[in-house]
Design a protein around this motif. Structure first.
Motif, PDB file in Angstrom:
ATOM      1  N   ALA A 173       0.818  -1.211   0.000  1.00 26.65           N
ATOM      2  CA  ALA A 173       0.000   0.000   0.000  1.00 26.65           C
ATOM      3  C   ALA A 173       0.854   1.265   0.000  1.00 26.65           C
ATOM      4  O   ALA A 173       0.659   2.164  -0.834  1.00 26.65           O
ATOM      5  CB  ALA A 173      -0.941  -0.003   1.205  1.00 26.65           C
ATOM      6  N   ALA A 178       2.960   1.633  -3.231  1.00 28.91           N
ATOM      7  CA  ALA A 178       2.121   2.040  -4.363  1.00 28.91           C
ATOM      8  C   ALA A 178       1.750   3.515  -4.249  1.00 28.91           C
ATOM      9  O   ALA A 178       1.738   4.254  -5.254  1.00 28.91           O
ATOM     10  CB  ALA A 178       0.871   1.184  -4.424  1.00 28.91           C
ATOM     11  N   ALA A 179       1.449   3.966  -3.031  1.00 29.29           N
ATOM     12  CA  ALA A 179       1.103   5.377  -2.844  1.00 29.29           C
ATOM     13  C   ALA A 179       2.273   6.280  -3.213  1.00 29.29           C
ATOM     14  O   ALA A 179       2.094   7.340  -3.849  1.00 29.29           O
ATOM     15  CB  ALA A 179       0.682   5.619  -1.390  1.00 29.29           C
ATOM     16  N   LEU A 183      -5.602   1.240 -12.205  1.00 34.04           N
ATOM     17  CA  LEU A 183      -4.965   0.273 -11.318  1.00 34.04           C
ATOM     18  C   LEU A 183      -5.428  -1.127 -11.708  1.00 34.04           C
ATOM     19  O   LEU A 183      -6.632  -1.398 -11.771  1.00 34.04           O
ATOM     20  CB  LEU A 183      -5.332   0.535  -9.859  1.00 34.04           C
ATOM     21  CG  LEU A 183      -4.965   1.908  -9.277  1.00 34.04           C
ATOM     22  CD1 LEU A 183      -5.479   2.025  -7.842  1.00 34.04           C
ATOM     23  CD2 LEU A 183      -3.458   2.116  -9.316  1.00 34.04           C
ATOM     24  N   LEU A 207      -5.776   3.025  -1.896  1.00 30.36           N
ATOM     25  CA  LEU A 207      -5.158   3.728  -3.018  1.00 30.36           C
ATOM     26  C   LEU A 207      -6.148   4.668  -3.695  1.00 30.36           C
ATOM     27  O   LEU A 207      -5.780   5.781  -4.101  1.00 30.36           O
ATOM     28  CB  LEU A 207      -4.595   2.711  -4.020  1.00 30.36           C
ATOM     29  CG  LEU A 207      -3.430   1.847  -3.506  1.00 30.36           C
ATOM     30  CD1 LEU A 207      -3.016   0.827  -4.550  1.00 30.36           C
ATOM     31  CD2 LEU A 207      -2.243   2.731  -3.121  1.00 30.36           C
ATOM     32  N   HIS A 240      -6.338   7.606  -1.503  1.00 26.06           N
ATOM     33  CA  HIS A 240      -5.091   8.375  -1.555  1.00 26.06           C
ATOM     34  C   HIS A 240      -5.079   9.294  -2.777  1.00 26.06           C
ATOM     35  O   HIS A 240      -4.685  10.474  -2.674  1.00 26.06           O
ATOM     36  CB  HIS A 240      -3.900   7.411  -1.606  1.00 26.06           C
ATOM     37  CG  HIS A 240      -2.571   8.106  -1.650  1.00 26.06           C
ATOM     38  ND1 HIS A 240      -1.964   8.624  -0.528  1.00 26.06           N
ATOM     39  CD2 HIS A 240      -1.735   8.396  -2.692  1.00 26.06           C
ATOM     40  CE1 HIS A 240      -0.810   9.182  -0.868  1.00 26.06           C
ATOM     41  NE2 HIS A 240      -0.660   9.054  -2.182  1.00 26.06           N
ATOM     42  N   THR A 256      -9.978   7.554 -10.817  1.00 26.68           N
ATOM     43  CA  THR A 256      -9.314   6.258 -10.657  1.00 26.68           C
ATOM     44  C   THR A 256     -10.230   5.146 -11.161  1.00 26.68           C
ATOM     45  O   THR A 256     -11.425   5.120 -10.828  1.00 26.68           O
ATOM     46  CB  THR A 256      -8.959   5.988  -9.179  1.00 26.68           C
ATOM     47  OG1 THR A 256      -8.158   7.061  -8.688  1.00 26.68           O
ATOM     48  CG2 THR A 256      -8.192   4.683  -9.038  1.00 26.68           C
TER      49      THR A 256
END
Length: 574
Positions: free
Chosen positions: A510, A513-514, A530, A544, A547, A557
């Motif tokens: 996590a 990836a952020a 993603l 995510l 985020h 997203t």
């Protein structure tokens, strides 16, 4: 200590040779004026070497950390080249590799096929074989000599100034070097230098080459293969060598209509190239050679031990195939019409009616495959450690049954394979555009703007622009401690790769990836894609999404599940 040629070196050689031919493929195609100015020698050599390389990889499967014997590796390389040989030069390359294997796979240098002209280094070669694993300098020189002689014998009417001449010069240079050195790499380098010099001289030996201002295309390909051998044995990178004033691109109209290795350069050539694998005994093949030599020209028959690859140029393709039926069992029959530039492989299934346009894409994971299929694409699975070959891509293009095809490789490592597949499909009458996508998320972006009713060129431009505007990243878990562009990683660390380079190292998915998303979005972006592997939980996906939503205003997203074969996490930013 001198580096001997062992199974690991053979594997490295086959991989380096495939890459070198991939890089040189278009150049070699462009200078292909002899025996037929059909612009496919580079592609044929690549496809032949691809089959050889895949066969070598197969003998290593399941053996690591153990390794196969040298004999297994070289026999696999020769057999793979034999069954995958394409075109005149590809068939000769297969015989060159077979000739080398006969020496390198033998218990002693004198074993195998009788060879009256190769006594000079027998004793030294036997010593090489007894000195430890692999073959040394003298034995490599002997193998190159056997390769050259067997290639000359395979061609019905050899002509100087071709790949045969280049192979002979390489063997002679290797033989001279083995007299003074026990360094295998030094012998390979001498062979390479001798081949380069012989290649430079080919325009002066063959009139059609001199008139076109090019070197022999098959010889140029062999130089690339020998350069790869030097690299495999020395660890050095061998830079492509341009022959003196002889690598200019040549249009088909500039080339003389030389038809074959055994025909006059100014004669009208046969209409068809016929190639097939043949199961037959030696006596039947001897009779076949006589019959095919009377039917046409450019006759090359390579192989042995009951399996042969037959190549000939004829006006009556049916008669050439019938001759094979009388000799034994021909299969994988391929007939190319030189005038029309099309080719087909004999099949039993009735053809389906073609649609106008199709998409073929290489995708990792069942989830992504379903997504691509829903968008109308024909998919090819990308299996971990087992990339698809050009033949698999060509079969997918055929399955698309389209007059026009957009090919999405979705992997930078597939660029040469995809280019060769596209060239092969074009020879079968399919209009193919290759978009050099390096990740499945770039392919998704390209599919999003695909409009089948638009003109083909406009559609390709739009798809290419969308893919090029998409930056991509991937998360992977480090298998061992190693140096990276972001520092030292430990086994088990999560690596964030942006555009192929490690940019972030973190302890868990996590946060890593952020950090990757923040770096990518710092340069701007409107859409984040993603693709989640099975190991990524829904909680991580929600984290995510939040985020991006909290830290990057006006950025949307989209999430997809990639399936069990997908990467840990793929990220695309448009």
């Amino acid at each position: 200590m001198p580096q001997n040629l062992d199974a690991v070196a053979v594997r490295a050689w086959s991989a380096l040779a495939l890459d070198a031919l991939g890089q040189a493929r278009e150049e070699i195609d462009a200078i292909n004026v002899y025996p037929v100015a059909d612009g496919d020698t580079g592609t044929n050599l690549y496809l032949t070497m691809e089959s050889a390389s895949q066969a070598v990889d197969a003998v290593f499967t399941g053996l690591e950390p153990a390794r196969p014997a040298l004999a297994e590796a070289v026999r696999a390389m020769a057999h793979g080249a034999l069954i995958g040989a394409r075109g005149n030069s590809g068939t000769i390359l297969a015989q060159l590799l077979r000739g080398m294997a006969q020496v390198l796979a033998a218990d002693g240098a004198g074993a195998g096929e009788p060879d009256k002209d190769s006594d000079a280094h027998h004793a030294d070669a036997d010593a090489d074989a007894d000195a430890g694993a692999g073959a040394g300098a003298a034995r490599l020189a002997l193998a190159l000599s056997r390769a050259s002689r067997s290639a000359y014998r395979a061609v019905a009417h050899p002509v100087e100034g071709t790949v045969l001449t280049v192979a002979k010069a390489a063997a002679e240079a290797a033989d001279a070097a083995a007299t003074d050195s026990r360094d295998c790499a030094a012998v390979a380098r001498a062979a390479y230098e001798g081949a380069c010099a012989a290649l430079d001289a080919t325009p002066g030996q063959l009139a059609v080459l001199g008139r076109a201002g090019v070197v022999d295309a098959g010889g140029r390909g062999l130089v690339a293969v020998l350069g790869a051998l030097v690299g495999a044995l020395s660890g050095e990178t061998v830079r492509p060598r341009a022959a003196a004033g002889a690598h200019a691109r040549v249009g088909m109209e500039a080339a003389e209509p030389a038809t074959c290795v055994d025909a006059a350069a100014d004669g009208a050539g046969p209409a068809f190239e016929v190639i097939y694998l043949l199961e037959a005994d030696d006596a039947a093949v001897d009779r076949l050679r006589v019959r095919l030599d009377a039917l046409g020209d450019s006759l090359v028959v390579v192989g042995g031990d009951g399996l042969w690859n037959v190549h000939v140029h004829v006006d009556d393709a049916g008669a050439a195939v019938e001759a094979g039926v009388e000799a034994g069992r021909p299969y994988r029959i391929r007939i190319t019409h030189f005038g029309a530039g099309d080719a087909h492989t004999v099949r039993t299934q009735p053809p389906r009616e073609r649609v106008q346009r199709g998409i073929v894409a290489v995708v990792p994971g069942d989830g992504l495959a379903a997504l691509y299929a829903e968008a109308g694409a024909t998919t090819v699975p990308a299996r971990a450690g087992e990339p698809p070959g050009s033949g698999e891509l060509v079969e997918a293009i055929r399955r698309a049954h389209a007059r026009e095809v957009v090919l999405l490789p979705n992997d930078a490592g597939l660029r040469h394979t995809a280019a060769a597949a596209a060239e092969q499909a074009r020879s079968e009458g399919v209009r193919v555009a290759l978009i050099p996508t390096r990740s499945a998320v770039q392919g998704i972006a390209a599919l999003a703007v695909h409009e089948p009713d638009r003109r083909f060129d406009e559609d390709v431009v739009a798809m290419t622009s969308a893919a090029g505007a998409t930056r991509y990243a991937e998360l992977a878990v480090a298998e061992r401690q190693s140096w990276t562009t972001a520092g030292i990683c430990q086994a088990g660390d999560v690596l964030g790769l942006i555009d192929g380079d490690v940019a972030v190292i973190g302890p868990e998915v996590a946060r890593t990836a952020a950090a990757v998303l923040d770096r990518m979005l710092a340069a701007g972006g409107e859409m984040v894609t993603l693709v989640l592997g099975d190991a990524v939980s829904d909680a991580v996906a929600e984290f995510l999404e939040k985020h991006v939503r909290d830290g990057h205003l006006a950025v949307d997203t989209v999430l997809y599940r990639g399936g069990p074969q997908s990467a840990l996490l793929l990220i695309g930013v448009e």
